[in-house]
Design a protein around this motif. Structure first.
Motif, PDB file in Angstrom:
ATOM      1  N   LEU A  66       0.850  -1.186   0.000  1.00 29.52           N
ATOM      2  CA  LEU A  66       0.000   0.000   0.000  1.00 29.52           C
ATOM      3  C   LEU A  66       0.887   1.237   0.000  1.00 29.52           C
ATOM      4  O   LEU A  66       1.752   1.389   0.874  1.00 29.52           O
ATOM      5  CB  LEU A  66      -0.899   0.014   1.237  1.00 29.52           C
ATOM      6  N   PHE A  67       0.691   2.109  -0.970  1.00 26.65           N
ATOM      7  CA  PHE A  67       1.443   3.355  -1.031  1.00 26.65           C
ATOM      8  C   PHE A  67       0.681   4.418  -0.243  1.00 26.65           C
ATOM      9  O   PHE A  67      -0.383   4.862  -0.648  1.00 26.65           O
ATOM     10  CB  PHE A  67       1.660   3.775  -2.483  1.00 26.65           C
ATOM     11  N   GLU A  68       1.245   4.779   0.883  1.00 23.14           N
ATOM     12  CA  GLU A  68       0.614   5.807   1.721  1.00 23.14           C
ATOM     13  C   GLU A  68       0.896   7.209   1.183  1.00 23.14           C
ATOM     14  O   GLU A  68       0.264   8.179   1.606  1.00 23.14           O
ATOM     15  CB  GLU A  68       1.099   5.669   3.157  1.00 23.14           C
ATOM     16  N   LYS A  98      -0.452   6.987  -6.673  1.00 28.13           N
ATOM     17  CA  LYS A  98      -1.019   8.011  -5.793  1.00 28.13           C
ATOM     18  C   LYS A  98      -1.258   7.422  -4.400  1.00 28.13           C
ATOM     19  O   LYS A  98      -1.171   6.199  -4.205  1.00 28.13           O
ATOM     20  CB  LYS A  98      -2.328   8.540  -6.389  1.00 28.13           C
ATOM     21  N   THR A  99      -1.562   8.284  -3.477  1.00 30.80           N
ATOM     22  CA  THR A  99      -1.879   7.848  -2.115  1.00 30.80           C
ATOM     23  C   THR A  99      -3.000   6.808  -2.129  1.00 30.80           C
ATOM     24  O   THR A  99      -4.010   6.981  -2.822  1.00 30.80           O
ATOM     25  CB  THR A  99      -2.304   9.052  -1.261  1.00 30.80           C
ATOM     26  N   SER A 100      -2.797   5.717  -1.413  1.00 29.27           N
ATOM     27  CA  SER A 100      -3.745   4.597  -1.259  1.00 29.27           C
ATOM     28  C   SER A 100      -3.736   3.622  -2.441  1.00 29.27           C
ATOM     29  O   SER A 100      -4.505   2.651  -2.443  1.00 29.27           O
ATOM     30  CB  SER A 100      -5.175   5.086  -1.015  1.00 29.27           C
ATOM     31  N   ASP A 101      -2.893   3.833  -3.454  1.00 37.34           N
ATOM     32  CA  ASP A 101      -2.749   2.835  -4.527  1.00 37.34           C
ATOM     33  C   ASP A 101      -2.086   1.582  -3.962  1.00 37.34           C
ATOM     34  O   ASP A 101      -1.262   1.658  -3.045  1.00 37.34           O
ATOM     35  CB  ASP A 101      -1.909   3.385  -5.676  1.00 37.34           C
ATOM     36  N   VAL A 102      -2.452   0.427  -4.529  1.00 38.72           N
ATOM     37  CA  VAL A 102      -1.913  -0.853  -4.070  1.00 38.72           C
ATOM     38  C   VAL A 102      -1.192  -1.565  -5.208  1.00 38.72           C
ATOM     39  O   VAL A 102      -1.755  -1.759  -6.293  1.00 38.72           O
ATOM     40  CB  VAL A 102      -3.031  -1.765  -3.512  1.00 38.72           C
ATOM     41  N   LEU A 103       0.050  -1.938  -4.969  1.00 35.19           N
ATOM     42  CA  LEU A 103       0.842  -2.726  -5.915  1.00 35.19           C
ATOM     43  C   LEU A 103       0.803  -4.183  -5.472  1.00 35.19           C
ATOM     44  O   LEU A 103       1.045  -4.490  -4.305  1.00 35.19           O
ATOM     45  CB  LEU A 103       2.290  -2.228  -5.936  1.00 35.19           C
ATOM     46  N   ALA A 156       3.962  14.811  -7.073  1.00 32.43           N
ATOM     47  CA  ALA A 156       3.218  14.167  -8.163  1.00 32.43           C
ATOM     48  C   ALA A 156       3.292  14.975  -9.451  1.00 32.43           C
ATOM     49  O   ALA A 156       3.122  16.192  -9.451  1.00 32.43           O
ATOM     50  CB  ALA A 156       1.761  13.967  -7.752  1.00 32.43           C
ATOM     51  N   GLY A 157       3.541  14.266 -10.538  1.00 39.54           N
ATOM     52  CA  GLY A 157       3.553  14.876 -11.859  1.00 39.54           C
ATOM     53  C   GLY A 157       4.827  15.611 -12.206  1.00 39.54           C
ATOM     54  O   GLY A 157       5.000  16.100 -13.317  1.00 39.54           O
ATOM     55  N   MET A 158       5.756  15.636 -11.266  1.00 40.69           N
ATOM     56  CA  MET A 158       6.953  16.440 -11.450  1.00 40.69           C
ATOM     57  C   MET A 158       7.921  15.857 -12.477  1.00 40.69           C
ATOM     58  O   MET A 158       8.544  16.583 -13.233  1.00 40.69           O
ATOM     59  CB  MET A 158       7.676  16.566 -10.095  1.00 40.69           C
ATOM     60  N   GLU A 159       8.056  14.519 -12.484  1.00 48.70           N
ATOM     61  CA  GLU A 159       9.078  13.928 -13.336  1.00 48.70           C
ATOM     62  C   GLU A 159       8.566  12.719 -14.117  1.00 48.70           C
ATOM     63  O   GLU A 159       9.306  11.790 -14.389  1.00 48.70           O
ATOM     64  CB  GLU A 159      10.267  13.496 -12.482  1.00 48.70           C
ATOM     65  N   LEU A 160       7.326  12.713 -14.464  1.00 49.12           N
ATOM     66  CA  LEU A 160       6.766  11.578 -15.195  1.00 49.12           C
ATOM     67  C   LEU A 160       7.093  11.717 -16.674  1.00 49.12           C
ATOM     68  O   LEU A 160       6.761  12.711 -17.305  1.00 49.12           O
ATOM     69  CB  LEU A 160       5.248  11.502 -15.006  1.00 49.12           C
ATOM     70  N   TYR A 161       7.757  10.731 -17.196  1.00 49.63           N
ATOM     71  CA  TYR A 161       8.103  10.722 -18.615  1.00 49.63           C
ATOM     72  C   TYR A 161       8.026   9.293 -19.117  1.00 49.63           C
ATOM     73  O   TYR A 161       7.890   8.360 -18.333  1.00 49.63           O
ATOM     74  CB  TYR A 161       9.497  11.329 -18.854  1.00 49.63           C
ATOM     75  N   SER A 162       8.107   9.106 -20.398  1.00 45.58           N
ATOM     76  CA  SER A 162       7.788   7.794 -20.982  1.00 45.58           C
ATOM     77  C   SER A 162       9.012   6.909 -21.194  1.00 45.58           C
ATOM     78  O   SER A 162       9.191   6.345 -22.263  1.00 45.58           O
ATOM     79  CB  SER A 162       7.058   7.988 -22.324  1.00 45.58           C
TER      80      SER A 162
END
Length: 300
Positions: A66-68, A98-103, A156-162
Motif C-alpha cells: 500500500l502506497f501511503e 497516488k496515495t492509497s494505490d496498491v501494488l 506528483a507529476g513532477m518527473e513523469l516521462y515515458s
C-alpha cells in the motif's frame, strides 16, 4: 513529514538491496547486494536515480504494498505479473502511484527475482555504507507483513516521462554462464576439464542468496583439501562428495573447498534469475574478453 509504503503481505525472501557492502570483507562481512545487479541498476536508471540507490528485491512471489504517499515506480527483472489496483502494468515502464494505490503481483512468468524501484530510493536503515539487508548487520533480514518503509518525498507529476526499455529474454534464459579459471583449476585433469565444459548442469533445491548447489555429481579429484581461503560471489567450489556449489551475493568471505571456477558478474546476474531444475553450461571466457572486461571496469 515522512513518505511511506506499508507491506500488506511480504511475498518470499523480500528484502531491500543496493549494490553491496564493499570494503568490509577483511572483517568477515559479506558483500550482499542485489542478486541480479543488472536488473537493479536498470530500475534506478529508468527512474533517473543514482544506480547505487536501494531497491526492493523479491524472489518467486511478490509482496502486496500500500502506497501511503505518491511516488514514481518501475518493476524490472523477473515478470511476476505486477498490478496496480488490480490492473496489470508493464515491466520496465515508469508508473506514477497516488496515495492509497496498491501494488500486487501474480503468476511468475519468467526468471526468479523481481526488483521494485521508487523515485529517490528506499530510506531504510544504512549500515556499513550500505542499505542491503543482511542478518547480523541490519536490524532485519527480510521485509515482513506490517512493515512501514520510508521512501523519498515525491511531488506528483513532477518527473513523469515515458522511459521504457525492452530487456533481452536471453538474460533470463541464458544457456551458458561465462566463467574464468579458479585458483585450484590446475588440480583438474584433462578429463575433469572436458566434463566441466561439455556437460549441462542442473540447479538444485539449495538455491538462495548465500549459494546455489548443482544437482550433478562431479568426478572426484586428488588433493581435495585446501587451506581455508578467500571466496567471493561467483566462486565455484567442489566439495569432497562431488557437489559443485556456486557462491552468491550473501556468501561467506572464506571457504575450505577447491575453487575451480569463477563466474563473471554478468553470469552471477543470469544465475540469479534461474530456478530449481533450470539447466546451463559453463563457458570459459577467453583471455581477450577477460582483458576487455578489466579495461572497461577501470576506465574513467
Amino acid at each position: 513529514m515522512d513518505n511511506n509504503i506499508l507491506i500488506l503481505s511480504e511475498g518470499m525472501q523480500t528484502s531491500i538491496q543496493d549494490l553491496g557492502r564493499k570494503g568490509y570483507r577483511a572483517y568477515g562481512v559479506p558483500i550482499a547486494g542485489a542478486m541480479d545487479k543488472y536488473s537493479a541498476i536498470l530500475a534506478n536508471k529508468l527512474l533517473n536515480n543514482d544506480e547505487k540507490l536501494p531497491v526492493m528485491e523479491m524472489t518467486y512471489t511478490g509482496p502486496k504494498i500500500l502506497f501511503e504517499d505518491a511516488t514514481l515506480l518501475v518493476i524490472t527483472g523477473a515478470d511476476m505479473s505486477p498490478k496496480i489496483n488490480d490492473k496489470p502494468i508493464k515491466m520496465n515502464v515508469l508508473y506514477e502511484v497516488k496515495t492509497s494505490d496498491v501494488l500486487s503481483f501474480g503468476k511468475l512468468k519468467s526468471g526468479a527475482r523481481t526488483y521494485l524501484g521508487v523515485k529517490g530510493g528506499f530510506l531504510t536503515e544504512k549500515k556499513l555504507d550500505s542499505y542491503s539487508f543482511y542478518e547480523g548487520i541490519t536490524s532485519q533480514s527480510r521485509v515482513n507483513k506490517g512493515d512501514r518503509l520510508r521512501i523519498e518525498n515525491y511531488e506528483a507529476g513532477m518527473e513523469l516521462y515515458s522511459s521504457k526499455i525492452k530487456v533481452k529474454r536471453s538474460h533470463f534464459e541464458a544457456k551458458k554462464l561465462e566463467v574464468t579459471k579458479g585458483p585450484e583449476f590446475h588440480r583438474l585433469t584433462k578429463k575433469h576439464r572436458e566434463y566441466l565444459f561439455s556437460k549441462q548442469f542442473k540447479i538444485g533445491s539449495l538455491n538462495d542468496r548465500m549459494g546455489c548447489q548443482l544437482k550433478n555429481k562431479f568426478p572426484p579429484i586428488k588433493d581435495q583439501e585446501i587451506i581455508t581461503s578467500s571466496t567471493i560471489p561467483g566462486t565455484v567450489q567442489l566439495t569432497p562428495s562431488g557437489k559443485l556449489i556456486i557462491m552468491m551475493r550473501d556468501c561467506p568471505t572464506t571457504g575450505g573447498y577447491p575453487r575451480i571456477l569463477q563466474l563473471t558478474d554478468m553470469a552471477i546476474n543470469q544465475l540469479a534469475q534461474k530456478k530449481e531444475n533450470d539447466m546451463f553450461k559453463f563457458d570459459l571466457e577467453s583471455s581477450f574478453d577477460f582483458l576487455g572486461r578489466l579495461v572497461f571496469r577501470f576506465k574513467d
